[in-house]
Design an enzyme around this catalytic site. Structure first.
Site, short mmCIF file in Angstrom:
data_model
loop_
_atom_site.label_atom_id
_atom_site.label_comp_id
_atom_site.label_asym_id
_atom_site.label_seq_id
_atom_site.Cartn_x
_atom_site.Cartn_y
_atom_site.Cartn_z
N ASN A 14 -2.80 -8.97 -1.23
CA ASN A 14 -2.70 -9.13 0.23
C ASN A 14 -3.83 -10.03 0.75
OD1 ASN A 14 -0.46 -7.52 1.60
ND2 ASN A 14 -1.25 -6.05 0.09
N HIS A 104 -0.08 -0.14 4.94
CA HIS A 104 0.39 1.01 4.16
C HIS A 104 1.81 0.70 3.67
CE1 HIS A 104 0.59 5.19 2.90
NE2 HIS A 104 1.82 5.22 3.38
C1 GRF Z 1 -0.87 -2.47 -1.35
O1 GRF Z 1 0.35 -1.90 -1.72
C2 GRF Z 1 -1.36 -1.86 -0.07
O2 GRF Z 1 -0.34 -1.54 0.83
C3 GRF Z 1 -2.00 -0.60 -0.57
O3 GRF Z 1 -2.66 -0.99 -1.75
C4 GRF Z 1 -1.98 -2.11 -2.32
C5 GRF Z 1 -2.99 -3.21 -2.49
O4 GRF Z 1 -2.49 -4.26 -3.25
N1 GRF Z 1 -2.83 -0.03 0.44
P1 GRF Z 1 -3.31 -5.62 -3.36
O5 GRF Z 1 -4.72 -5.26 -3.84
O6 GRF Z 1 -3.33 -6.27 -2.02
O7 GRF Z 1 -2.58 -6.41 -4.40
#
Ligand code: GRF
Length: 208
Positions: A14, A104
């Site tokens: 993300n 989330h």
């Molecule tokens: C994502 O699924 C987010 O929603 C959750 O943890 C994960 C993080 O993934 N809180 P990344 O580190 O962004 O790949």
């Protein structure tokens, strides 16, 4: 141009999606600090590889006051939690109320709160037989997965899905939604109706 601090613990996908949107001028912001709960997580390695400052919290014993000072010294306008798994100290929640976002991977308030983390969220969706799950972006308050909801996007559950398959389909939606929400927040496209935030104009998830 808003200043963003991104908090991560893992892969940082993300974080990368938000960085890519900044690079494509879809977010009027700049990342001024990355806070990682693990020194060697891939997201932290990536941050260093592109020259961003990385602080480790809480593992290397910097105090809450130190972290708050770093956030303030960097001029951070918004904190973006992107897979950060540690509890945010109350002092920082208070200082960044309505300026700290979390993502989330389900439609809150379902499948959130205590016990719903990582794969358990998606397994919970499958076990309950829910047919729609999705992504929620919300402001952070003192409770897990509880603060005011800013935006949501749905993801269909399909027959034969496993928690892993569903997680990866939801993650794709996270990468679409989160940069848009961060972009809207940086533009100031947020209004409050009492205690409920709305994006104005609303996000369009079409026209990919
Ligand atoms: C994502 O699924 C987010 O929603 C959750 O943890 C994960 C993080 O993934 N809180 P990344 O580190 O962004 O790949």
């Amino acid at each position: 141009m808003k200043k963003l601090s991104i908090f991560i613990s893992g892969g940082g996908s993300n974080f990368r999606a938000i960085k890519a949107a900044i690079d494509q001028d879809q977010i009027a912001g700049e990342i001024v600090l990355v806070v990682a709960s693990k020194r060697d997580c891939p997201g932290a390695e990536y941050a260093r590889s592109i020259g961003l400052p990385v602080s480790i919290f809480p593992e290397e014993g910097i105090s809450e006051a130190d972290l708050l000072q770093q956030l303030q010294d960097s001029g951070t306008d918004f904190i973006i939690l992107a897979g950060y798994i540690k509890l945010i100290p109350e002092e920082i929640v208070g200082a960044y109320r309505q300026r700290m976002l979390n993502i989330h991977p389900a439609l809150l308030p379902a499948f959130g709160g205590k016990g719903f983390y990582g794969k358990k969220i998606h397994q919970g969706v499958l076990d309950r037989g829910a047919k729609i799950t999705g992504v929620t972006v919300h402001f952070v308050d003192e409770f897990y997965d509880h603060g005011p909801i800013i935006a949501q996007a749905p993801v269909a559950v399909r027959q034969g899905d496993t928690a892993d398959i569903l997680a990866s389909r939801v993650l794709e939606m996270e990468h679409r939604l989160y940069p848009r929400v961060v972009g809207a927040i940086c533009r100031g496209d947020l209004v409050w109706d009492g205690e409920i935030p709305f994006l104005d104009p609303p996000l369009s998830m079409e026209n990919e």
